[in-house]
Each structure stands twice: as structure tokens, then as C-alpha cells.
Design a protein around this motif. Structure first.
Motif, short mmCIF file in Angstrom:
data_model
loop_
_atom_site.label_atom_id
_atom_site.label_comp_id
_atom_site.label_asym_id
_atom_site.label_seq_id
_atom_site.Cartn_x
_atom_site.Cartn_y
_atom_site.Cartn_z
N LEU A 38 -2.40 28.72 20.23
CA LEU A 38 -1.88 27.80 19.22
C LEU A 38 -2.31 28.09 17.79
O LEU A 38 -2.24 27.20 16.96
CB LEU A 38 -2.31 26.37 19.57
CG LEU A 38 -1.60 25.70 20.74
CD1 LEU A 38 -2.30 24.40 21.06
CD2 LEU A 38 -0.17 25.44 20.40
N MET A 39 -2.76 29.27 17.49
CA MET A 39 -3.33 29.49 16.16
C MET A 39 -2.31 29.39 15.04
O MET A 39 -2.64 29.12 13.90
CB MET A 39 -4.04 30.84 16.12
CG MET A 39 -5.31 30.87 16.95
SD MET A 39 -6.30 32.34 16.66
CE MET A 39 -7.63 32.10 17.83
N PHE A 40 -1.04 29.66 15.34
CA PHE A 40 0.00 29.55 14.31
C PHE A 40 0.56 28.13 14.22
O PHE A 40 0.87 27.64 13.15
CB PHE A 40 1.15 30.51 14.61
CG PHE A 40 0.80 31.96 14.48
CD1 PHE A 40 0.16 32.44 13.35
CD2 PHE A 40 1.10 32.86 15.50
CE1 PHE A 40 -0.17 33.78 13.23
CE2 PHE A 40 0.77 34.20 15.38
CZ PHE A 40 0.14 34.66 14.25
N THR A 41 0.70 27.48 15.35
CA THR A 41 1.47 26.23 15.40
C THR A 41 0.66 24.98 15.18
O THR A 41 1.21 23.93 14.88
CB THR A 41 2.18 26.11 16.76
OG1 THR A 41 1.19 26.06 17.80
CG2 THR A 41 3.10 27.28 17.00
N GLY A 42 -0.66 25.04 15.33
CA GLY A 42 -1.45 23.82 15.30
C GLY A 42 -1.81 23.30 13.92
O GLY A 42 -2.35 22.21 13.79
N ILE A 43 -1.53 24.09 12.87
CA ILE A 43 -1.99 23.71 11.53
C ILE A 43 -0.80 23.51 10.59
O ILE A 43 -0.92 23.69 9.37
CB ILE A 43 -2.96 24.76 10.97
CG1 ILE A 43 -2.42 26.18 11.18
CG2 ILE A 43 -4.32 24.63 11.60
CD1 ILE A 43 -3.33 27.27 10.68
N GLY A 44 0.31 23.07 11.14
CA GLY A 44 1.51 22.92 10.34
C GLY A 44 1.54 21.71 9.44
O GLY A 44 2.48 21.55 8.65
#
Length: 766
Positions: free
Chosen positions: A659-665
Motif C-alpha cells: 500500500l505504499m502508493f495508495t495509503g497516503i492519498g
């Protein structure tokens, strides 16, 4: 009729043995119905033949319960099919909440930190109301409908909460109206606003039902936020079941009461008396916040599995505590002439972008005026957020192809009764909802959307609407985009948004049309988002054993009726706010009541970047932000690398990297003040306490999350309307508002959005 009920004191909750007791006689003592022991035989739940990060691989004793400890700790593994569900009492209380909650949430939506008064508040307050109704309402019938069907049941309570939840989130289309009003100076009539909200809200209702087989029935689709709600239901109705273990000490009811009161009283300190405990500066490098509003701004840390939280915080550290400062202090993209993190765009003098200088009278793009004025520049964190959004799309597609291929094929060919899970087996006893019911609703709402486009000057086209819906429903992956994004949210509690990819596509399709861009984005994104809300409701009904067909008719009627009610209320509140709150959506509100409209400002910035100027002048080759397009490649390659390494080292921690790309949106407007304390509490409760004190965690964790949410929500409402709303926030302006604890955090460069470099008068950069 008395509402007195009896508590269930069983040591275990077998779904096989036990005597039948009618809900009319002992609502809280739900002894098990005699089910067919051959079809519901006690057996170990077989482990999946694919890696599942939430599966409890250490269990050896499990019979007739979920193989997931989170589910066992929050959901009862038995059912009483005779319990009343769709009663006059449930409908009355549900409709009342469908009016109250949307108004409150729309009011708070334009504030930072915002507060979403979710169904959990209605869930909490409804309990004494339902009990009082059962005790004092006469047991008579009107037109054949009983006003008092008996004791207030847990299934009625679930139904009311689901109805209340329809307004738990502000309608996405209200963002369009706000941006048109504040940024584009367009004030269209209420009929346009109402049609826009109704068409965009209802289009996603039918889509979730088509995905039930993959997103609701499988035991692995746990939907963590739903477990918090289930735990509170079972706590309020004093239900005992095996999953909560044998932990002694306070009862869950008393624990909830103490935690709720503590949270409500404590919020007065960071929310009014000592606001420095809530807001922190330091270029986004804050470590602590003592305000639950700030901590839970991105979701409750007590509801998300630790492995998912670890992915999120790792991504945050890499991209916002490492990459963002590197970009900023190397002056990449001229970022030093802007604050390191800002919600809006800037021009080449370092001032907020003056949108009116590049627009024609009909709110379309004036290219010559743009050339005479300035290119558009973004802060370092805002630019990174676009890159991460690009990476999230391709990462989701590749991740789904690599990890979800096998479970999707398994569940597509497995009926509800064949699911190796007690909850699915219990629900298989009820008649299921045909999928063509949902398809009919989809057809009707599509026609409604077409009428909205044609009857009002939206700059939108029917063919663009079709493309937007295809993005949400049929991206070029082995199944619809709804399925992989839904599976990710059901497992990790984090949603992958389609908003940025829809912005990019419409920017190339319909350049220079910001209103059409916002509508395209809303239909393309909100279809999936609303489907996720609907699917989450269905999972709640699945856990609480609500019959599917009454659930459908409840949801269909309540969603259509309650959406009309909720949308109308939200529009009324929004119009009232724009007429009565001074300086709303401006920086001046930062020192007043906090109505700076951060979400609307992000929405407006996106409309300028993709709708007015368009991606051709921002992201195409030889343009300033062209390098961000390489995030598409990074998003596609990263899951493949991790998957190959996990194949090479099958028992390593690499299986949990997802989730490194999607969790900090949510950055911006979220910052370290939201993510870091969220991760700290998540580590404490979801890793340390869960591993070392599992009986304590199983009994209290989700109850504590519910208590903190509900207590803070109630207290925030009271603090605002008692101490801040009267006199436009001037109460105590010469006393409590002036002391050090309420001013120190405002005396910083972060608070005043001061850039590292300042452009000389008459000069420009870029």
C-alpha cells in the motif's frame, strides 16, 4: 410493553447447539436456532490456497466461527431469523437521522479539521430512543402496522444505522457547487444544484449490489470499519459470543461508557482551551497530536490492520519526509517560491493563482490570457500527490492481476452456502437478491444523469458520461475497477480513488471546460465510492444477519428516499453557509472558526490544473510536471518486483508490502499531524497490545474506537455551537483565545504559509 431485556451469559456461542427463543421474549438472549447439522457441521475452516495477510494461521481450535480474529472479536456467530427487522419504529427513526446527519456533516465538511458525524452517533443515540419507544409507545396498530412491535431489537438498530449512514458523507457534487460559487463566481439556481446532487449520488447505488459475490460473501473481505460498528451493536445489546474471549474486568458496556465520557470531556482541551495540543507546525514534521479529530482524520487507527498501517506510514516516510524535502530544498519545479505544502496553485510571482485572469465569461479557458499571465505552479507535496495518484492506478491494476486473480476466480464460482465461513452459511438460509434488480436501478439512474446534462449548461456531453462510467466499471483489467479497489479496501481499510485518473482523461478529452471536468470526475469517481459505501452496508447486514431481500428493499427505498432528503438538506445547509458565514473559504477563516474549505480548495485546484489549463500544458512532454507521468511506470513495476521477490522468499515480510502508493492519498490537506500519531496509536493497539494482550484487545479494541469516535463527535458539536458559533467566534477573544496555548502554533512560517524564497517586487520566476 416493557423494554426490559435479559443478558446472555453463555460461555460460548455455538451456532449448532442451543434452544430456540423468540426475539419477542428475549431479544438479547439470542440462543441458537436448530440448523441442519449436516450443512452446518462443526469443522475447521480450511486455510485459503493464496496468501491472506489477515488470516489467523495459528488457530487449531476454531469451529463454526470466522478464521479472522478481528471478525471473531466483533461479530456474533449465531442468528435468530424470527427477530423483527423492518418495523415502523425502525423506519421512523431512520428517516429522522437521514435528515439530521447530512445537515451536520455538510456544515463540518468545509471546516478544518473537519468532522464526519457518521452512523456511529446515530447508532449510539438510537439505542435509548428505541428502548424508550418500546417501553412507552402504546401497542396499537394503524392501518395494519404495529406502532410498537415489542422489545427494541438489534436488527432494527442495524437497519436504522444503515439508513442514517446515507448522509454520513457530504455529497461529492456539493464540491462542484462550492467551487462554482467561490472560485468561478457562478451561482446557479437550486434546481440545477438539486439535479446535480441527485444524479451523481444515485448512480453508484446499483453498482455495489452487482459485486456482492466478490466483496461481501467471502470471509476474507472483512471490511475493518464495519467491525467497529458491529462491536458497538453487540456491546449495546449485551450480546456475548465466543470471539470476545474470557478477559475479565469491566464489561464492554461500562468500558464504552467510561471511554465515551472521557473522550467527550477531553476534546474541550485541544478543541478550545489548549488548541496547541491539536495543531502542530514544523514543515509537516510533527510527531504528536492530542486531538482525536486530527488522529482519526484519515480513519481510526484502531480499525486498520497493523500491516496495512505499516505500509501507509512507510510510504509517508519515503515520499513526504524524504522526497518532499529533497524536491523543496533543491528548488525542483521552483517549489521554494511556495510553501512546502499548500492546497492551492500559485503563479510565477509566488502569489495564489488568479483564476479570473485566464477565464472567459462562460468559465472556459482563454489561452492568450494564460500566456500573458503565468503558468500554474504547485507546492512540492501537491505535485507529489499527483504522482502518487498516477502510480496508484497502475499499481492497483498490476496488483489485482498478480494477487487477486485466484481469489476472484474461486469466489465467482462459489455460492454463498459454499463459503467456508459461518456467517456466509447462516446468511445462505435467506433468499438472495437477483442481480437484475440492481441492473434495473442502474438503467434508471443513467437516464437521470443524461437529463441533468441536457437540461442545464454544464459543458458536459452524454458520450463523456458514458466514458466516465466505463472508467469506474470496466477498466482494462480482468474485471471491473470496482472489484480490485473494493478488495483492497475490504482488506486494508484504505480506498484507492479514481479521481485523479478521471481528471487526467477528461483534461485531454474536454480541454478548457472546468465544470464538465468536475462533473466527469464526479461520475467517474463517485460511482465507485458510493458503491463502496453500499457494499460496506451490505457487509454490515451480512455480519448482523439482516435478510438480504428486506435489506435490499430497505436500502433501495431508504437510499432513494433518504438520498433525496439528505441531498436536499445538504444543499440547504451549504447555501445557508455561503450566505451567513463571513469570509468562508478564505484564509481569514483560519483565525476565526476554521471554515477554510480545504477539500473544496483541493477540488478547485484540480479543476484549474486539469479542467481550465488542462494536462497538455502541465504534464505533456516538455512541460514542467512531465516527470510525474513516470509514476505510472513506477506504479506498474513496483508490485511486480515485490511479487517476484515474495515468490523467491515466500515466508518473508515482503508478502505484506502492498500500500505504499495508495495509503497516503489524503495529503494534502492531511499532514504529519494526522499520519504520525495515527501510526503510533496503530502500532500500539494493532501490534503491541494485539500480540501481547490479545484477550484484552479482542474485548475492548473496537469498543474503544467506537467510543472515541462518538465521544469526540458529540463534544465537537457542543463546543462549536456553544462556544464558537455564537458571536461569530468572538467569545473569549480577549481572554481564552489570546493565551499562549491558543496562539503559539499560529506564530510560525507554516501557519502563515511563508515560502523559503520571496520574489522581488516586479520580478517573477520560471
Amino acid at each position: 410493553m416493557s423494554a426490559d431485556v435479559e443478558e446472555d451469559h453463555r460461555d460460548s456461542a455455538s451456532s449448532i447447539a442451543g434452544s430456540y427463543h423468540s426475539a419477542f421474549q428475549r431479544e438479547k438472549s439470542i440462543s441458537s436456532v436448530q440448523y441442519d447439522t449436516e450443512s452446518l457441521s462443526s469443522r475447521l475452516t480450511p486455510p485459503p490456497d493464496f496468501f491472506d495477510p489477515n488470516y489467523d494461521t495459528d488457530i487449531t481450535w476454531l469451529e463454526d466461527d470466522s478464521p479472522y480474529p478481528e471478525v471473531r472479536s466483533a461479530v456474533a456467530n449465531y442468528d435468530d431469523p424470527s427477530m423483527p427487522v423492518s418495523t415502523f419504529r425502525a423506519w421512523t427513526l431512520g428517516v429522522v437521522w437521514a435528515i439530521i446527519i447530512p445537515g451536520v456533516n455538510e456544515f463540518y465538511y468545509f471546516r478544518y479539521p473537519s468532522l464526519t458525524v457518521g452512523g456511529i452517533v446515530a447508532q449510539l443515540v438510537t439505542f435509548p430512543l428505541g428502548r424508550a419507544w418500546a417501553r412507552w409507545c402504546p401497542s396499537i396498530k394503524l392501518f395494519g402496522v404495529s406502532l410498537n412491535p415489542g422489545p427494541f431489537t438489534i436488527k432494527e438498530h442495524v437497519l436504522i444505522t444503515i439508513m442514517a449512514g446515507v448522509g454520513a458523507q457530504a455529497a461529492y457534487a456539493t464540491e462542484i457547487i462550492a467551487v462554482q460559487h467561490i472560485w468561478y463566481k457562478q451561482s446557479l439556481n437550486f434546481a440545477y444544484q438539486w439535479m446535480l446532487v441527485m444524479s451523481t449520488q444515485l448512480i453508484g447505488f446499483s453498482v455495489g449490489g452487482l459485486a456482492r459475490r466478490l466483496l461481501v460473501a467471502p470471509a476474507s473481505m472483512i471490511w475493518p470499519n464495519t467491525l467497529v460498528v458491529c462491536a458497538l451493536f453487540n456491546t449495546l445489546h449485551s450480546q456475548s459470543y465466543a470471539g470476545i474471549g474470557t478477559q475479565g474486568g469491566l464489561s464492554r458496556e461500562r468500558f464504552f461508557t467510561y471511554a465515551f465520557m472521557t473522550a467527550a470531556l477531553w476534546y474541550i482541551v485541544p478543541g478550545y482551551l489548549f488548541q496547541a495540543l491539536s495543531y502542530h507546525s514544523g514543515m509537516g514534521f510533527s510527531l504528536l497530536s492530542f486531538d482525536w479529530n486530527q488522529i482519526a482524520f484519515i480513519g481510526s487507527p484502531l480499525a486498520t490492520p497493523w500491516w496495512a498501517e505499516a505500509n501507509v506510514i512507510a510510504g509517508f516516510l519515503i515520499f513526504y519526509w524524504f522526497l518532499a524535502p529533497v524536491i523543496y530544498f533543491t528548488n525542483t519545479w521552483n517549489s521554494q517560491y511556495m510553501p512546502i505544502s499548500a492546497l492551492g496553485p500559485y503563479d510565477n510571482t509566488g502569489k495564489p493563482y488568479n483564476l479570473s485572469r485566464i477565464l472567459n465569461s462562460d468559465a472556459t479557458f482563454n489561452r492568450q490570457a494564460y500566456n500573458d499571465y503565468s503558468p500554474l505552479f504547485l507546492s512540492a507535496t501537491f505535485a507529489i500527490s499527483y504522482g502518487l495518484a498516477f502510480a496508484s492506478i497502475t499499481a492497483t491494476i498490476v496488483h489485482a492481476a498478480l494477487y487477486f486473480r485466484k481469489p476472484i476466480m474461486v469466489h465467482l464460482h462459489r455460492s454463498l452456502g459454499e463459503q467456508p465461513d459461518i456467517h456466509a452459511q447462516l446468511m445462505a438460509k435467506y433468499p438472495q437478491v437477483p442481480e437484475w434488480w440492481y441492473a434495473c436501478i442502474l438503467a434508471v439512474t443513467f437516464v437521470f444523469s443524461c437529463l441533468c446534462i441536457k437540461l442545464f449548461p454544464t459543458q458536459m456531453t452524454i458520450w463523456a458520461l458514458v466514458v466516465a462510467l466505463l472508467i469506474a466499471l470496466q477498466l482494462p483489467v480482468m474485471t471491473s475497477a470496482l472489484i480490485p479497489t473494493g478488495m483492497i479496501q475490504a482488506v486494508t481499510n484504505r480506498q484507492v480513488g479514481l479521481n485523479v485518473i478521471t481528471e487526467l482523461i477528461v483534461g485531454y478529452m474536454l480541454p478548457g471546460r472546468p465544470v464538465a471536468m468536475m462533473m466527469f470526475k464526479t461520475w467517474g469517481y463517485i460511482t465507485m465510492s458510493q458503491a463502496m459505501i453500499f457494499t460496506s452496508d451490505f457487509k454490515l447486514g451480512h455480519y448482523m444477519k439482516i435478510p438480504p431481500r428486506p435489506m435490499f428493499w430497505c436500502q433501495a427505498r431508504r437510499y432513494i428516499v433518504a438520498t433525496i432528503i439528505a441531498g436536499t438538506v445538504q444543499l440547504g445547509v451549504e447555501n445557508w453557509m455561503f450566505s451567513n458565514i463571513p469570509s468562508i473559504c478564505t484564509i481569514a477563516q483560519k483565525d476565526m472558526s476554521g471554515f477554510t474549505c480545504p477539500n473544496a480548495e483541493v477540488f478547485a485546484t484540480a479543476s484549474v490544473v486539469f479542467g481550465v489549463i488542462g494536462p497538455t500544458l502541465q504534464f505533456s512532454q516538455n512541460q514542467l510536471y512531465y516527470p510525474l507521468l513516470f509514476f505510472f511506470i513506477a506504479g506498474a513495476v513496483a508490485p511486480l518486483i515485490v511479487w517476484l521477490l515474495a515468490k523467491r522468499y515466500p515466508d518473508s515480510w515482503l508478502n505484506y508490502v502492498k500500500l505504499m502508493f495508495t495509503g497516503i492519498g489524503l495529503i494534502p490537506p492531511a499532514s504529519a499531524a494526522n499520519y504520525v500519531p495515527w501510526a503510533i496509536l496503530g502500532f500500539l493497539f494493532q501490534y503491541v497490545i494485539r500480540r501481547r494482550y490479545f484477550p484484552f484487545w479482542a474485548k475492548y479494541n473496537y469498543v474503544l474506537s467506537a467510543a472515541l469516535d462518538a465521544g469526540t463527535a458529540v463534544s465537537t458539536i457542543l463546543v462549536y455551537f456553544i462556544l464558537q458559533f455564537p458571536k461569530n467566534g468572538h467569545i473569549g477573544e480577549n481572554t481564552i483565545q489570546r493565551w499562549w496555548g491558543n496562539t503559539v502554533f499560529k506564530n510560525t512560517a507554516d501557519w502563515h504559509a511563508v515560502p523559503l524564497r520571496v520574489v522581488a517586487e516586479g520580478d517573477h520566476f520560471g
